[in-house]
Scaffold this motif. Structure first.
Motif, PDB file in Angstrom:
ATOM      1  N   VAL A  52       7.124   7.715   9.615  1.00 10.98           N
ATOM      2  CA  VAL A  52       6.095   7.102   8.773  1.00 10.98           C
ATOM      3  C   VAL A  52       6.506   5.669   8.494  1.00 10.98           C
ATOM      4  O   VAL A  52       7.589   5.405   7.970  1.00 10.98           O
ATOM      5  CB  VAL A  52       5.901   7.894   7.462  1.00 10.98           C
ATOM      6  CG1 VAL A  52       4.974   7.146   6.521  1.00 10.98           C
ATOM      7  CG2 VAL A  52       5.355   9.277   7.764  1.00 10.98           C
ATOM      8  N   LYS A  53       5.652   4.752   8.860  1.00 12.81           N
ATOM      9  CA  LYS A  53       5.935   3.326   8.711  1.00 12.81           C
ATOM     10  C   LYS A  53       5.657   2.868   7.276  1.00 12.81           C
ATOM     11  O   LYS A  53       4.604   3.167   6.716  1.00 12.81           O
ATOM     12  CB  LYS A  53       5.064   2.544   9.694  1.00 12.81           C
ATOM     13  CG  LYS A  53       5.306   1.061   9.681  1.00 12.81           C
ATOM     14  CD  LYS A  53       4.387   0.368  10.662  1.00 12.81           C
ATOM     15  CE  LYS A  53       4.496  -1.129  10.477  1.00 12.81           C
ATOM     16  NZ  LYS A  53       3.368  -1.831  11.058  1.00 12.81           N
ATOM     17  N   ALA A  54       6.595   2.141   6.704  1.00 11.03           N
ATOM     18  CA  ALA A  54       6.405   1.592   5.363  1.00 11.03           C
ATOM     19  C   ALA A  54       5.179   0.691   5.356  1.00 11.03           C
ATOM     20  O   ALA A  54       4.957  -0.086   6.277  1.00 11.03           O
ATOM     21  CB  ALA A  54       7.644   0.809   4.935  1.00 11.03           C
ATOM     22  N   ASN A  95       4.098   8.965  -0.099  1.00 13.85           N
ATOM     23  CA  ASN A  95       5.115   8.461  -1.016  1.00 13.85           C
ATOM     24  C   ASN A  95       4.582   7.932  -2.337  1.00 13.85           C
ATOM     25  O   ASN A  95       5.361   7.715  -3.265  1.00 13.85           O
ATOM     26  CB  ASN A  95       5.947   7.389  -0.316  1.00 13.85           C
ATOM     27  CG  ASN A  95       6.681   7.963   0.875  1.00 13.85           C
ATOM     28  OD1 ASN A  95       7.261   9.030   0.800  1.00 13.85           O
ATOM     29  ND2 ASN A  95       6.628   7.263   1.998  1.00 13.85           N
ATOM     30  N   TRP A 131       2.750  -0.414  -5.043  1.00 20.85           N
ATOM     31  CA  TRP A 131       2.593  -0.328  -3.592  1.00 20.85           C
ATOM     32  C   TRP A 131       1.568  -1.359  -3.112  1.00 20.85           C
ATOM     33  O   TRP A 131       1.791  -2.049  -2.115  1.00 20.85           O
ATOM     34  CB  TRP A 131       2.184   1.085  -3.186  1.00 20.85           C
ATOM     35  CG  TRP A 131       2.246   1.351  -1.720  1.00 20.85           C
ATOM     36  CD1 TRP A 131       3.302   1.855  -1.028  1.00 20.85           C
ATOM     37  CD2 TRP A 131       1.219   1.114  -0.748  1.00 20.85           C
ATOM     38  NE1 TRP A 131       2.993   1.954   0.310  1.00 20.85           N
ATOM     39  CE2 TRP A 131       1.718   1.509   0.506  1.00 20.85           C
ATOM     40  CE3 TRP A 131      -0.077   0.612  -0.813  1.00 20.85           C
ATOM     41  CZ2 TRP A 131       0.978   1.419   1.680  1.00 20.85           C
ATOM     42  CZ3 TRP A 131      -0.818   0.527   0.353  1.00 20.85           C
ATOM     43  CH2 TRP A 131      -0.295   0.920   1.574  1.00 20.85           C
ATOM     44  N   PRO A 183      13.728  11.548   5.023  1.00 22.94           N
ATOM     45  CA  PRO A 183      12.323  11.963   5.022  1.00 22.94           C
ATOM     46  C   PRO A 183      12.197  13.451   5.308  1.00 22.94           C
ATOM     47  O   PRO A 183      13.073  14.049   5.928  1.00 22.94           O
ATOM     48  CB  PRO A 183      11.705  11.135   6.154  1.00 22.94           C
ATOM     49  CG  PRO A 183      12.853  10.745   7.014  1.00 22.94           C
ATOM     50  CD  PRO A 183      14.060  10.684   6.136  1.00 22.94           C
ATOM     51  N   SER A 224       2.121   1.768   5.572  1.00 18.08           N
ATOM     52  CA  SER A 224       1.016   2.404   6.291  1.00 18.08           C
ATOM     53  C   SER A 224       0.223   3.314   5.350  1.00 18.08           C
ATOM     54  O   SER A 224       0.651   3.627   4.243  1.00 18.08           O
ATOM     55  CB  SER A 224       1.543   3.236   7.459  1.00 18.08           C
ATOM     56  OG  SER A 224       2.271   4.361   6.970  1.00 18.08           O
ATOM     57  N   ASP A 243       2.225   6.281   4.522  1.00 22.20           N
ATOM     58  CA  ASP A 243       3.217   5.950   3.502  1.00 22.20           C
ATOM     59  C   ASP A 243       2.584   6.048   2.115  1.00 22.20           C
ATOM     60  O   ASP A 243       3.157   6.624   1.193  1.00 22.20           O
ATOM     61  CB  ASP A 243       3.771   4.543   3.757  1.00 22.20           C
ATOM     62  CG  ASP A 243       4.749   4.077   2.697  1.00 22.20           C
ATOM     63  OD1 ASP A 243       5.598   4.880   2.274  1.00 22.20           O
ATOM     64  OD2 ASP A 243       4.673   2.896   2.309  1.00 22.20           O
TER      65      ASP A 243
END
Length: 178
Positions: free
Chosen positions: A53-55, A64, A92, A46, A57, A60
């Motif tokens: 950063v939490k996947a 991303n 996502w 990262p 979130s 995210d």
């Protein structure tokens, strides 16, 4: 006399070059700066500051996936860049079914307030229709056009105006008022 001055100047210049050549700062530089990491063009690390950063979130999604779609002037047509971002959003959202999506359309000041209001709504609707075609449940999304009332920047030049011709996808945990 001028030949002596010319000779002296050349002699001083040569002495300065020899003095500079004798200086070796690589030892000092290696102590002061770490060696550069080779650039491969590929990394799974990262960016600094974003390690936590939490996947799944909102951060995210923003970092991303991307939440902004841009349009050409007076158009609600999705180009290939917009579709690529929306494809990422659809994937996502499929992986994170707890999120709802508010699609906010905007326009620049290239027309009347009513025309830009209608265009911004068309843009938001185009994004919603594309996401629906990619499997996102239409019940998870709603679209609202704001016209030219919420410009990113008030400006005259083309590069600035393009920032105002956009749809922004905002994640929500519950529906809010349009």
């Amino acid at each position: 006399m001028s030949a002596t001055i010319g000779y002296t100047r050349r002699l001083v210049a040569a002495a300065m070059l020899l003095a500079l050549a004798a200086c070796n700062t690589t030892d000092i530089a290696s102590v002061e700066e770490p060696a550069a990491v080779p650039m491969t063009g590929q990394t799974n690390e990262p960016a600094p500051g974003f390690e936590n950063v939490k996947a799944g979130s909102e951060q995210d999604f923003i970092l991303n996936v991307g939440r902004r779609i841009y349009f050409t002037q007076d158009s609600a047509t999705l180009d290939s860049v917009a579709k690529a971002t929306l494809d990422n959003q659809a994937t996502w959202l499929a992986n994170n079914p707890g999120w709802l999506l508010k699609l906010q359309g905007f326009a620049d000041d290239s027309g009347s307030a009513s025309a830009m209001q209608a265009l911004s709504q068309k843009r938001a609707d185009a994004v919603m229709a594309y996401l629906t075609s990619k499997g996102v449940d239409a019940g998870r999304m709603w679209a609202k056009g704001y016209g030219k009332d919420r410009e990113v920047r008030d400006c005259e030049d083309r590069s600035c105006k393009v920032q105002n011709r956009r749809v922004v996808a905002n994640l929500r945990t519950q529906r809010d008022a349009l």
